[in-house]
Design a protein around this motif. Structure first.
Motif, short mmCIF file in Angstrom:
data_model
loop_
_atom_site.label_atom_id
_atom_site.label_comp_id
_atom_site.label_asym_id
_atom_site.label_seq_id
_atom_site.Cartn_x
_atom_site.Cartn_y
_atom_site.Cartn_z
N ALA A 302 0.79 -1.14 -0.14
CA ALA A 302 -0.07 0.19 -0.21
C ALA A 302 0.85 1.41 0.16
O ALA A 302 0.73 2.18 -0.87
CB ALA A 302 -0.81 0.12 1.22
N HIS A 309 -4.80 8.40 -2.14
CA HIS A 309 -5.60 7.40 -0.88
C HIS A 309 -4.71 6.33 -0.16
O HIS A 309 -5.24 5.65 0.63
CB HIS A 309 -6.71 6.63 -1.71
CG HIS A 309 -7.83 7.32 -2.53
ND1 HIS A 309 -8.66 8.33 -1.98
CD2 HIS A 309 -8.03 7.24 -3.82
CE1 HIS A 309 -9.26 8.78 -2.93
NE2 HIS A 309 -9.09 7.90 -4.02
N SER A 310 -3.44 6.47 -0.26
CA SER A 310 -2.48 5.53 0.33
C SER A 310 -2.59 5.76 1.59
O SER A 310 -2.59 4.96 2.39
CB SER A 310 -1.04 5.89 -0.24
OG SER A 310 -1.10 5.59 -1.46
N VAL A 313 -5.73 4.27 3.27
CA VAL A 313 -5.66 2.63 3.06
C VAL A 313 -4.84 2.21 4.24
O VAL A 313 -5.05 1.29 4.84
CB VAL A 313 -5.19 2.34 1.97
CG1 VAL A 313 -4.90 0.83 1.94
CG2 VAL A 313 -6.28 2.68 0.75
N TYR A 316 -6.49 2.59 7.69
CA TYR A 316 -7.57 1.53 7.66
C TYR A 316 -7.09 0.28 8.11
O TYR A 316 -7.48 -0.36 8.85
CB TYR A 316 -8.45 1.71 6.44
CG TYR A 316 -9.68 0.65 6.49
CD1 TYR A 316 -10.91 0.99 7.12
CD2 TYR A 316 -9.55 -0.47 5.92
CE1 TYR A 316 -11.84 0.10 7.22
CE2 TYR A 316 -10.70 -1.57 5.99
CZ TYR A 316 -11.89 -1.34 6.47
OH TYR A 316 -12.84 -2.08 6.50
N TYR A 317 -6.08 -0.17 7.48
CA TYR A 317 -5.44 -1.41 7.28
C TYR A 317 -4.71 -1.68 8.87
O TYR A 317 -5.00 -2.51 9.57
CB TYR A 317 -4.24 -1.65 6.44
CG TYR A 317 -3.91 -3.23 6.21
CD1 TYR A 317 -3.33 -3.73 7.21
CD2 TYR A 317 -4.22 -3.70 5.20
CE1 TYR A 317 -2.90 -5.12 6.97
CE2 TYR A 317 -3.90 -5.08 4.84
CZ TYR A 317 -3.21 -5.75 5.79
OH TYR A 317 -2.89 -6.94 5.44
N GLN A 383 -8.62 -3.02 -0.55
CA GLN A 383 -7.94 -1.77 -0.77
C GLN A 383 -6.70 -1.88 -1.14
O GLN A 383 -6.23 -0.89 -2.08
CB GLN A 383 -8.42 -0.83 0.24
CG GLN A 383 -9.93 -0.58 0.86
CD GLN A 383 -10.05 0.45 1.69
OE1 GLN A 383 -9.12 0.84 2.59
NE2 GLN A 383 -11.32 0.86 2.28
#
Length: 457
Positions: A302, A309-310, A313, A316-317, A383
């Protein structure tokens, strides 16, 4: 900045509270202080601020990751109420050291100067060297502390050498200035600068247990007290990757080709070694150590698939991974207590027959870690794959998907044991607080998998 100061003061207060010998007030004070820190942290949203001659930058990126780490630390401290119930000595010191490590984590998410990154890593690491050896009577705990300290010291030396080389070439510690200096060479970097950047990357890679700098992780995870292992697997990993991402975006993009190739090699090795080594593990904590290395590979994927958006992501991860990991360590402690300290996967046998709701919750959490829909872990991996494929990284994406399938296999080793009937069912004693933590986290990974989130950072 107020949140950073409050958390530092909170750690000092906890040390003084330890003198009162009233162990029952430590966790409530720590949790209340962290909630206050969370309030101050969120209050800075949208108000970008710099301190210490622009060495520290508190922006939405750092605020989001700091809030995530505070929430996870609060969950760990709730877990600690029951965990430290049987411990008489040095409880205050353990809470305080985790708070001080969190202060270092805050600096790692908000630096814009290499010296501040170094300070953040050291403030995070030094308490962990002590915490890893928290069980003084345990040979494994002493070994974990010593090994972590020695290898961490070598990694710090390499990191500092890298900073010295970069400063010698660019005459600055500030990442934006280093980025501008790199850009003028059009990819043909002087050898001293290139080696310095590689050493800095190696130092940060060690902290997040990216292969081939992962070798400390299984032994330290296994030997450390379980609560500290949970802290390392969640808060420390989140801080490390936030720092890694900030280092790349502020200081190295567009990345020099040799550095980029090295990072891709680390990504592939983490996916391969983490997943394949996890298949052979019978010890729960070693299994999670190797799976953590595998997850580092997905997170690296990612990070290297850079677009707008990196960061979202990445946040979130790391958050949903932490949210599934903490209650799994709670469940592990519950079954370990009733199996005379056994740490192998067979300790989970008979759990479904004895406590069906814990077994079902554990299955949900493991499914999330494995990336099974509709859990949040699936959405996190999805994602990552969408991000990497959209950037044209098809081969490594297919390899990561294959490794994700392997991950399903070893997580289901644990699920199989949970639903296997034991020879002598053991009474699992669980407090109402731990029960609430397990259920809330299990519901959260389902909810975040279905609803997701959209935090613009």
């Amino acid at each position: 900045m107020s949140a950073l100061i409050l958390s530092t003061v909170l750690g000092i207060i906890l040390l003084y509270l330890g003198l009162t010998k009233k162990k029952s007030i430590l966790a409530p004070v720590a949790i209340a202080g962290l909630l206050g820190t969370l309030y101050l942290t969120i209050g800075g949203w949208g108000l970008e601020a710099t301190y210490f001659h622009d060495m520290v930058l508190f922006d939405n990126f750092s605020i989001a990751f700091n809030a995530s780490m505070i929430i996870i630390t609060v969950l760990i401290f709730f877990f600690g109420i029951d965990y430290y119930k049987m411990m008489e000595l040095h409880v205050a010191e353990q809470y305080a050291l985790m708070i001080f490590a969190l202060v270092g984590a805050f600096l790692m998410t908000s630096f814009s100067n290499l010296i501040m990154l170094f300070l953040g890593i050291e403030i995070l690491s030094i308490p962990l060297y002590v915490l890893a050896g928290g069980k003084k009577s345990s040979y494994r705990s002493n070994e974990a502390s010593f090994k972590y300290f020695m290898l961490g010291s070598f990694a710090t030396t390499i990191f500092l050498f890298g900073i010295a080389l970069v400063y010698g070439a660019s005459a600055t510690f500030y990442l934006p200035e280093i980025k501008a200096y790199i850009a003028q060479f059009n990819g043909n970097l002087p050898p001293m600068l290139l080696v310095g950047l590689l050493f800095i990357v190696i130092g940060v890679a060690f902290k997040v247990a990216v292969a081939p700098f992962h070798f400390w992780s299984p032994d330290v995870y296994e030997g450390s007290p379980t609560l500290i292992t949970a802290f390392m697997a969640t808060v420390v990993k989140t801080a490390g990757f936030a720092a890694f991402y900030r280092l790349l975006t502020i200081g190295l993009l567009p990345m020099p080709v040799p550095i980029e190739k090295a990072l891709w090699v680390m990504t592939g090795l983490s996916l391969l070694i983490g997943n394949l080594a996890a298949l052979r593990q019978l010890n729960f904590k070693r299994l999670f150590a190797y799976s953590s290395i595998a997850h580092s590979g997905f997170i690296m994927l990612a990070m290297l698939s850079q677009n707008e958006h990196s960061a979202q992501v990445l946040l979130y991860y790391t958050f949903v991974y932490s949210l599934a990991t903490i209650p799994m360590f709670i469940i592990f402690i519950l079954v370990k207590r009733e199996s005379n300290g056994q740490e192998s996967l067979t300790a989970f046998r008979g759990l479904y027959k004895e406590r069906p709701w814990i077994a079902v919750s554990a299955a949900v959490l493991l499914m999330s870690l494995a990336g099974i829909p509709p859990m949040a872990g699936f959405m996190a991996k999805y994602q990552v794959f969408v991000l990497s494929i959209s950037k044209g990284f098809l081969f490594i994406s297919l390899f990561a998907i294959l490794m994700a399938v392997v991950g399903v296999y070893y997580y289901f080793f644990v699920v199989r044991e949970i639903f296997t009937e034991g020879e002598h069912p053991k009474p699992i004693i669980v407090t109402s607080l731990n029960a609430a933590l397990i259920i809330v986290c299990a519901l959260a990974v389902i909810g975040l998998g279905i609803a997701g989130w959209n935090i613009p950072i």
